[in-house]
Every structure is written in C-alpha cells, then in structure tokens.
Design a protein around this motif. Sequence first.
Motif, PDB file in Angstrom:
ATOM      1  N   VAL A  65       0.802  -1.163   0.119  1.00 33.52           N
ATOM      2  CA  VAL A  65       0.134  -0.071  -0.213  1.00 33.52           C
ATOM      3  C   VAL A  65       1.082   1.437   0.083  1.00 33.52           C
ATOM      4  CG1 VAL A  65      -1.821   1.383   1.305  1.00 33.52           C
ATOM      5  CG2 VAL A  65      -1.725  -1.305   1.366  1.00 33.52           C
ATOM      6  N   ASP A  66       1.874   1.333   0.978  1.00 36.88           N
ATOM      7  CA  ASP A  66       2.630   2.533   1.195  1.00 36.88           C
ATOM      8  C   ASP A  66       3.739   2.143   2.187  1.00 36.88           C
ATOM      9  OD1 ASP A  66       3.820   5.018   1.734  1.00 36.88           O
ATOM     10  OD2 ASP A  66       1.935   6.193   1.179  1.00 36.88           O
ATOM     11  N   ARG A  67       5.131   2.188   1.472  1.00 36.29           N
ATOM     12  CA  ARG A  67       6.272   2.005   2.224  1.00 36.29           C
ATOM     13  C   ARG A  67       6.286   2.693   3.907  1.00 36.29           C
ATOM     14  NH1 ARG A  67      11.361   4.432   2.469  1.00 36.29           N
ATOM     15  NH2 ARG A  67      10.583   5.976   0.713  1.00 36.29           N
ATOM     16  N   ARG A  68       5.731   3.833   3.898  1.00 39.51           N
ATOM     17  CA  ARG A  68       5.654   4.721   4.948  1.00 39.51           C
ATOM     18  C   ARG A  68       5.034   4.172   6.012  1.00 39.51           C
ATOM     19  NH1 ARG A  68       5.014   9.992   1.452  1.00 39.51           N
ATOM     20  NH2 ARG A  68       3.850   8.475   0.215  1.00 39.51           N
ATOM     21  N   LEU A  69       3.666   3.230   5.732  1.00 44.12           N
ATOM     22  CA  LEU A  69       3.137   2.784   6.723  1.00 44.12           C
ATOM     23  C   LEU A  69       3.774   1.714   7.651  1.00 44.12           C
ATOM     24  CD1 LEU A  69      -0.271   2.040   4.773  1.00 44.12           C
ATOM     25  CD2 LEU A  69       0.136   3.765   6.413  1.00 44.12           C
ATOM     26  N   TRP A  70       4.590   0.877   6.669  1.00 42.60           N
ATOM     27  CA  TRP A  70       5.580  -0.099   7.420  1.00 42.60           C
ATOM     28  C   TRP A  70       6.332   0.610   8.275  1.00 42.60           C
ATOM     29  CZ3 TRP A  70       6.909  -4.127   9.478  1.00 42.60           C
ATOM     30  CH2 TRP A  70       8.350  -4.479   9.595  1.00 42.60           C
ATOM     31  N   LEU A  71       6.878   1.747   7.785  1.00 40.27           N
ATOM     32  CA  LEU A  71       8.107   2.312   8.616  1.00 40.27           C
ATOM     33  C   LEU A  71       7.223   2.881   9.835  1.00 40.27           C
ATOM     34  CD1 LEU A  71      10.036   4.564   5.904  1.00 40.27           C
ATOM     35  CD2 LEU A  71      10.792   2.333   7.027  1.00 40.27           C
ATOM     36  N   ASP A  72       6.288   3.275   9.675  1.00 37.99           N
ATOM     37  CA  ASP A  72       5.468   3.741  11.052  1.00 37.99           C
ATOM     38  C   ASP A  72       5.390   2.513  12.200  1.00 37.99           C
ATOM     39  OD1 ASP A  72       4.011   5.417  12.742  1.00 37.99           O
ATOM     40  OD2 ASP A  72       2.344   5.016  11.673  1.00 37.99           O
ATOM     41  N   LEU A  73       4.795   1.400  11.458  1.00 40.45           N
ATOM     42  CA  LEU A  73       4.629   0.275  12.520  1.00 40.45           C
ATOM     43  C   LEU A  73       6.250  -0.250  13.160  1.00 40.45           C
ATOM     44  CD1 LEU A  73       3.037  -2.195  13.446  1.00 40.45           C
ATOM     45  CD2 LEU A  73       3.675  -3.414  11.562  1.00 40.45           C
ATOM     46  N   SER A  74       6.966  -0.333  12.214  1.00 42.64           N
ATOM     47  CA  SER A  74       8.424  -0.846  12.644  1.00 42.64           C
ATOM     48  C   SER A  74       8.993   0.358  13.548  1.00 42.64           C
ATOM     49  CB  SER A  74       9.377  -0.613  11.354  1.00 42.64           C
ATOM     50  OG  SER A  74      10.474  -1.090  11.778  1.00 42.64           O
ATOM     51  N   LYS A  75       8.565   1.539  13.439  1.00 41.65           N
ATOM     52  CA  LYS A  75       9.093   2.570  14.401  1.00 41.65           C
ATOM     53  C   LYS A  75       8.446   2.417  15.798  1.00 41.65           C
ATOM     54  CE  LYS A  75      10.248   7.689  14.517  1.00 41.65           C
ATOM     55  NZ  LYS A  75       9.340   7.842  15.986  1.00 41.65           N
ATOM     56  N   GLN A  76       7.007   2.142  15.740  1.00 42.32           N
ATOM     57  CA  GLN A  76       6.438   2.060  16.942  1.00 42.32           C
ATOM     58  C   GLN A  76       6.818   0.821  17.729  1.00 42.32           C
ATOM     59  OE1 GLN A  76       2.194   2.289  16.510  1.00 42.32           O
ATOM     60  NE2 GLN A  76       1.935   3.923  15.129  1.00 42.32           N
ATOM     61  N   LEU A  77       6.947  -0.136  17.087  1.00 47.16           N
ATOM     62  CA  LEU A  77       7.293  -1.576  17.847  1.00 47.16           C
ATOM     63  C   LEU A  77       8.871  -1.198  18.582  1.00 47.16           C
ATOM     64  CD1 LEU A  77       6.449  -4.330  15.123  1.00 47.16           C
ATOM     65  CD2 LEU A  77       5.413  -3.787  17.166  1.00 47.16           C
ATOM     66  N   GLU A  87      11.434  14.844   2.745  1.00 44.98           N
ATOM     67  CA  GLU A  87      10.001  14.412   2.163  1.00 44.98           C
ATOM     68  C   GLU A  87      10.187  13.758   0.715  1.00 44.98           C
ATOM     69  OE1 GLU A  87       7.057  17.316   4.954  1.00 44.98           O
ATOM     70  OE2 GLU A  87       7.626  17.785   2.830  1.00 44.98           O
ATOM     71  N   LYS A  88      11.016  14.404   0.061  1.00 41.09           N
ATOM     72  CA  LYS A  88      10.920  14.077  -1.505  1.00 41.09           C
ATOM     73  C   LYS A  88      11.857  12.788  -1.173  1.00 41.09           C
ATOM     74  CE  LYS A  88      10.755  17.875  -4.157  1.00 41.09           C
ATOM     75  NZ  LYS A  88      11.261  18.627  -5.230  1.00 41.09           N
ATOM     76  N   ALA A  89      12.778  12.492  -0.759  1.00 39.78           N
ATOM     77  CA  ALA A  89      13.497  11.060  -0.624  1.00 39.78           C
ATOM     78  C   ALA A  89      12.278  10.071  -0.201  1.00 39.78           C
ATOM     79  CB  ALA A  89      14.500  11.049   0.603  1.00 39.78           C
ATOM     80  N   GLN A  90      11.570  10.262   0.903  1.00 39.02           N
ATOM     81  CA  GLN A  90      10.419   9.249   1.247  1.00 39.02           C
ATOM     82  C   GLN A  90       9.399   8.963   0.156  1.00 39.02           C
ATOM     83  OE1 GLN A  90       8.575  10.106   4.903  1.00 39.02           O
ATOM     84  NE2 GLN A  90      10.025   9.059   6.176  1.00 39.02           N
ATOM     85  N   GLN A  91       9.325   9.855  -0.637  1.00 38.48           N
ATOM     86  CA  GLN A  91       8.537   9.729  -1.742  1.00 38.48           C
ATOM     87  C   GLN A  91       9.026   8.655  -2.732  1.00 38.48           C
ATOM     88  OE1 GLN A  91       7.465  13.460  -3.124  1.00 38.48           O
ATOM     89  NE2 GLN A  91       6.235  14.021  -1.573  1.00 38.48           N
ATOM     90  N   LEU A  92      10.173   8.253  -2.685  1.00 35.86           N
ATOM     91  CA  LEU A  92      10.964   7.279  -3.520  1.00 35.86           C
ATOM     92  C   LEU A  92      10.115   6.009  -3.164  1.00 35.86           C
ATOM     93  CD1 LEU A  92      14.486   8.355  -3.700  1.00 35.86           C
ATOM     94  CD2 LEU A  92      12.753   8.441  -5.597  1.00 35.86           C
TER      95      LEU A  92
END
Lengths: 209, 221
Positions: free
Chosen positions: A58-70, B68-73
């Motif tokens: 879905v979005d790599r940032r969602l995983w980063l968020d979960l990983s960071k929370q853990l 933020e731009k790097a995160q969009q990759l």
Amino acid sequence: MADVAIDGEILAPDDGNALPTDVSGWKIKITSSWKSAAEGILRVSKDLHDARKSLKDVDRRLWLDLSKQLHDENIISLGIQRKLLVIGGKYPELINVAAYLPPRYNAIYNLRAFDKAQLEKLVKSKKLTPNLEDREVGALRLVDNSSDVETVAEPATRHSVLRVFQTGKRVTNANKAALSAAVAQIREISGFEVVLSPKGIELLGEDEG
Amino acid sequence: MEAPSALVSCRRISDEAILMPPSQFLVIGDEFLVSGTLPSKIKKSAVVSLSKKVEPSTTITDAKGLFEKAQQLGTRSVAGFTLPSKILKRLKALGVELGSTHVRFFPHEERGIVARLFDARIGSDVLLPRLKRIHAAATITISDHPANDFSITISIETLNHLPADDLLVSVYRDGIMEAEPVSAKIAHSFYCRDQGVCEPYTSFRHEKLERTVYFVSHPSE
C-alpha cells in the motif's frame, strides 16, 4: 464459571493447568513448552514479514511507522526486527522442523542458509535438535556448501583454488573437528575451493577434499 | 557539528551526510541514496562531513523538503525477498569472472526468484565495435518461493557497493529497489533505480551477415 455437581457441591473448574507430580509429567510439560517457544518465534516472524509485505504493497511509510512504533515502545528493536523478517521469509521451510529448532531467534536466524530438504536431512541425522547452542548452529551453517549457479554459454568458469599446506603440526582427534570447521570457514570466507594434502584428506575424511 | 560515528560506513558512498531532527540521515552518492535512522537524537539539521576532503559541516534550514522527497521514492512495493550475503558474494565474484555489466532480478517460472548476470554491451556494435567475445551469463536462484511478476536491473558497480550482509530487498512500482542490511548497527536502506536493460534471450550466427545476432527483449514490455 464454576461447575455444579449433581449433589449440589460446588467444584473448582478444571483449568487444565494442574501441575505434574512426577518426573515424566514435568518432562512432558517442559519439553512441550520449550518446543512451542521456537514455534512462537516463527509465528511472530511470519506476522512481521506478512505485515511488512502487506503494508509496503500500500505504502512503504505505513511499514516504517509500524516498525518505528514497535521499536520506540520497546517491543522489538529495529535490529531484531530485521532478523525476524529474514526468519519470516523462511517460514514455510522452518515451520516443518519447528519442534527441532533451538528456541532463540539468533540461532534460528543462523539456519537461514538451509533449504527445506537440507533442514529435513539435518533433522533425520539428528544434527538439528532443540538443545543446540548458538556456536553449534554456526558450525552447522559452515558445513553447508551447496551450489545453485547455472552458467550459460562461454567462457567456462575457472574456480579459484586456495591450497592448504601441511604445517607439520600434529593433528589429534580432539582438534579434528576444529580443523574441519576452520577448513569450512576458509571456504565460506574466501569463496575458494580448498585442496587438502593427502595427509589432510586422510585426517579429515574423503568428503573434505 | 561532527558526523555521528555510526555514519563512518557511509564514507564509501559520499563525503557528506545530511541530518535532520529527530534522528534521520540521508547520504546521496553516485550509485545510491542511503536513508536511515541514527541511534542518537540530533538538535539541528546539518550537512556533516564524512571525510577530510570536504568543507567543515554547516547547519541548514530547509532539510525537511529534501527528506520528504526522499520518502516519496518507492512507495508501493511489487515484490520483496531476502538476498543472502553468501549469494551476494557469489554474484559479485561471478560478475568479475564473467565480465558482466548488469544483474537482473526477476521471478523464474520454475526456480523462484533468480538473479541473472549478463553483459549489456554484447548486443551493441556501437559499444563494442571490434570486441569479439562470446556472451556469458550466469543465473543464481535466490529464493524458491513464488513471487509477483517484476523485473529490476542494476549495474555491477551498484551491486559491488552493496554491503556484504544479508539484505532485505524490496522492489517498488516506480522502478526503485531498496536494500536493507540485516546486521547493520544502524537502521538504514540503500535505494537505487532500475537501469531498464535486459539480457539477450537468444543469439545465433547469421550466415549472410557473417555475424552473431542477438535478440534482446525490450525492458519496458
């Protein structure tokens, strides 16, 4: 809720947690807990692996968020998460031999180089058991020297060869295993084939040559 | 501000790192963009020197936009696999031995996810006008688990810069590949872009032309 007997006497519920009273009962209980601990590590590894895949789709940032929370909530550190993710990726192979795994994530992580057939072979030969210590798992890893490279067309590949010369030092049976492990380690680290002297072959067996 | 000691290993990627509170860092190199989290917190955004070759570090005010731009990759992944250090080492060694220029990762019908080393110059008379060589390629199985269809090619230089560690690899829909070293002391990932080339899938000797002809599949198809 408490059970009620026919004569009206109130009985304590059977919660299935009654403690054993003999050696064999305790042995069964401890063995079962020890073996299921490894399965627990595999399960959490799979959950983490599945979560990573599903959230990254879905979005790599969602995983980063979960990983960071853990990590931030002191549940699983980032370093341990990475090792569990590798274990999670090997879940289908490892779950079949869960009862034979040492219940420590580092030890299980060190088995990552083995495929399903190799793991089953280790179980069959009784080399993989839950009582293995980390260094013994490391030694198991070192003897794995399988190859799965398919080279097409020319040129024919030449393999670099490292020759091990006899030093004159006497090799006793006691340090034979250590020498075997050292030879396997040279292979592992250098990527070279190891050619033993005739005396070396005699000492370490035909397979090591 | 001094560069955090955790970033020493990034010296081979670039001479500078960009830091942003609370603990993020970026290293932008020729082959990669490296992004990660430092073990300790920092107070101000800054460009810090990783070597003596560049000017002393300076504080900056507009790092947020860059991060933020790097995160969009690479936002949506299409595939993921573990690249074991042992296989990475063999890929690097075979790349040298075969004179390969690129390695392509893709799911093979029968063998799971594979890496194929090849020489991208072989089909081009422009690049190799007089070099008469036989194309050599090697295929190594990485994982025998089934995977979604994907294809990503990186250069051998990029491959050689990847750290000798087990790598958690993700491939994204926008052609970005992320490699996260498993045993690293600090959490960080290497990001690189698909090079868009494929190995020739067949070759034959053309009698009239008296030359070897290579068929190459178009990477975008």
